[in-house]
Motif scaffolding. Sequence first.
Motif, PDB file in Angstrom:
ATOM      1  N   PHE A  47      37.550  32.972  36.320  1.00 30.23           N
ATOM      2  CA  PHE A  47      38.694  33.883  36.313  1.00 30.23           C
ATOM      3  C   PHE A  47      39.956  33.175  35.815  1.00 30.23           C
ATOM      4  N   VAL A  48      40.221  31.989  36.331  1.00 26.47           N
ATOM      5  CA  VAL A  48      41.423  31.248  35.923  1.00 26.47           C
ATOM      6  C   VAL A  48      41.338  30.890  34.442  1.00 26.47           C
ATOM      7  N   ARG A  49      40.169  30.457  33.993  1.00 27.08           N
ATOM      8  CA  ARG A  49      40.009  30.129  32.569  1.00 27.08           C
ATOM      9  C   ARG A  49      40.240  31.363  31.699  1.00 27.08           C
ATOM     10  N   ASP A  50      39.669  32.501  32.110  1.00 29.52           N
ATOM     11  CA  ASP A  50      39.838  33.744  31.345  1.00 29.52           C
ATOM     12  C   ASP A  50      41.301  34.180  31.316  1.00 29.52           C
ATOM     13  N   CYS A  51      41.984  34.044  32.448  1.00 24.85           N
ATOM     14  CA  CYS A  51      43.403  34.423  32.515  1.00 24.85           C
ATOM     15  C   CYS A  51      44.248  33.587  31.562  1.00 24.85           C
ATOM     16  N   VAL A  52      44.025  32.293  31.533  1.00 28.72           N
ATOM     17  CA  VAL A  52      44.794  31.418  30.647  1.00 28.72           C
ATOM     18  C   VAL A  52      44.502  31.779  29.199  1.00 28.72           C
ATOM     19  N   GLU A  53      43.237  32.031  28.899  1.00 25.92           N
ATOM     20  CA  GLU A  53      42.844  32.411  27.537  1.00 25.92           C
ATOM     21  C   GLU A  53      43.513  33.719  27.111  1.00 25.92           C
ATOM     22  N   ALA A  54      43.678  34.654  28.057  1.00 28.57           N
ATOM     23  CA  ALA A  54      44.264  35.974  27.760  1.00 28.57           C
ATOM     24  C   ALA A  54      45.779  36.000  27.962  1.00 28.57           C
ATOM     25  N   ASP A  55      46.396  34.844  28.157  1.00 27.38           N
ATOM     26  CA  ASP A  55      47.846  34.730  28.359  1.00 27.38           C
ATOM     27  C   ASP A  55      48.346  35.470  29.596  1.00 27.38           C
ATOM     28  N   VAL A  56      47.542  35.527  30.634  1.00 25.61           N
ATOM     29  CA  VAL A  56      47.967  36.125  31.905  1.00 25.61           C
ATOM     30  C   VAL A  56      48.793  35.078  32.641  1.00 25.61           C
ATOM     31  N   ARG A  57      49.974  35.456  33.098  1.00 23.22           N
ATOM     32  CA  ARG A  57      50.838  34.515  33.828  1.00 23.22           C
ATOM     33  C   ARG A  57      50.746  34.673  35.334  1.00 23.22           C
ATOM     34  N   CYS A  58      50.553  35.908  35.804  1.00 22.82           N
ATOM     35  CA  CYS A  58      50.484  36.154  37.245  1.00 22.82           C
ATOM     36  C   CYS A  58      49.229  36.973  37.539  1.00 22.82           C
ATOM     37  N   ALA A  59      48.444  36.501  38.483  1.00 28.65           N
ATOM     38  CA  ALA A  59      47.208  37.188  38.849  1.00 28.65           C
ATOM     39  C   ALA A  59      47.117  37.274  40.367  1.00 28.65           C
ATOM     40  N   LEU A  60      46.202  38.113  40.829  1.00 22.99           N
ATOM     41  CA  LEU A  60      46.011  38.323  42.267  1.00 22.99           C
ATOM     42  C   LEU A  60      44.549  38.087  42.605  1.00 22.99           C
ATOM     43  N   ILE A  61      44.315  37.262  43.613  1.00 25.82           N
ATOM     44  CA  ILE A  61      42.956  37.010  44.102  1.00 25.82           C
ATOM     45  C   ILE A  61      42.864  37.597  45.499  1.00 25.82           C
ATOM     46  N   THR A  62      41.921  38.515  45.690  1.00 29.97           N
ATOM     47  CA  THR A  62      41.696  39.105  47.011  1.00 29.97           C
ATOM     48  C   THR A  62      40.503  38.401  47.624  1.00 29.97           C
ATOM     49  N   HIS A  63      40.728  37.751  48.773  1.00 29.27           N
ATOM     50  CA  HIS A  63      39.667  36.972  49.418  1.00 29.27           C
ATOM     51  C   HIS A  63      39.405  37.431  50.841  1.00 29.27           C
ATOM     52  N   GLY A  64      40.277  38.224  51.399  1.00 26.34           N
ATOM     53  CA  GLY A  64      40.133  38.640  52.793  1.00 26.34           C
ATOM     54  C   GLY A  64      40.749  37.616  53.727  1.00 26.34           C
ATOM     55  N   LYS A  65      40.998  38.054  54.956  1.00 27.75           N
ATOM     56  CA  LYS A  65      41.581  37.149  55.960  1.00 27.75           C
ATOM     57  C   LYS A  65      40.509  36.373  56.702  1.00 27.75           C
ATOM     58  N   GLY A  66      39.289  36.911  56.755  1.00 31.38           N
ATOM     59  CA  GLY A  66      38.233  36.251  57.502  1.00 31.38           C
ATOM     60  C   GLY A  66      38.386  36.481  58.991  1.00 31.38           C
ATOM     61  N   GLU A  67      39.039  37.553  59.354  1.00 26.98           N
ATOM     62  CA  GLU A  67      39.315  37.858  60.747  1.00 26.98           C
ATOM     63  C   GLU A  67      38.058  38.402  61.448  1.00 26.98           C
ATOM     64  N   GLY A  68      37.827  37.998  62.679  1.00 27.09           N
ATOM     65  CA  GLY A  68      36.729  38.522  63.482  1.00 27.09           C
ATOM     66  C   GLY A  68      35.358  37.991  63.096  1.00 27.09           C
ATOM     67  N   ARG A  69      35.285  36.820  62.507  1.00 23.04           N
ATOM     68  CA  ARG A  69      33.994  36.218  62.142  1.00 23.04           C
ATOM     69  C   ARG A  69      33.820  34.928  62.908  1.00 23.04           C
ATOM     70  N   LYS A  70      32.560  34.455  62.952  1.00 18.50           N
ATOM     71  CA  LYS A  70      32.335  33.204  63.687  1.00 18.50           C
ATOM     72  C   LYS A  70      32.914  31.997  62.944  1.00 18.50           C
ATOM     73  N   SER A  71      32.912  32.030  61.592  1.00 20.12           N
ATOM     74  CA  SER A  71      33.582  30.968  60.827  1.00 20.12           C
ATOM     75  C   SER A  71      34.744  31.632  60.089  1.00 20.12           C
TER      76      SER A  71
END
Length: 186
Positions: free
Chosen positions: A104-128
């Motif tokens: 994703f980061v490589r593709d963004c740089v190639e496409a001249d994207v300056r600001c991107a958003l990564i959604t990863h979740g908070k990880g709330e309510g899990r054992k790890s």
Amino acid sequence: MGELGDVKPLSPRQRESALRKTTKDPLNQRARRESATAQTYRELNPLGGEFVEPVEPFDPIEFKRDGVQNGVYRNLRLGKYTVDARLDLHNHTVEMARSALYQFVRDCVEADVRCALITHGKGEGRKSPAMLKSCVNAWLPQLQEVLAFHSAQKQHGGLGATYILLRKSERKRQQNLEQHQRRSRP
């Protein structure tokens, strides 16, 4: 010597035969092939780190390289830049996320994207808790193309998402240089 009393050394022919069997063992061959593949993968994808410092679900994550202006970083943190690309890591394993993030980061740089958003979740309510969030926090600083990142504003996913500010591509940098040179000429 009581326990090893009936043990006899192998003859040279038996040793050679035993060695040949281990190298032709399909499990051994597969393990060697996987190890070689993993080495190649690590060379292609530099994101590493066997141990990732855990991040709590409700903790923000942030990073800023030297040279990034405070005003630019503040605008990133406040979500004032247009998000030109998005990556959703929900339902990804750690390995899938590592590969997806790197590409994703490589593709963004190639496409001249300056600001991107990564959604990863908070990880709330899990054992790890916050595994992907912790990994993203550890991996992004390893990529030289990433100038800064910060947990997103509520409307973009809050603590379960991260804004990233990317370095300009060489092409974009050259365009800016030419544009500024034209302005400064009389």
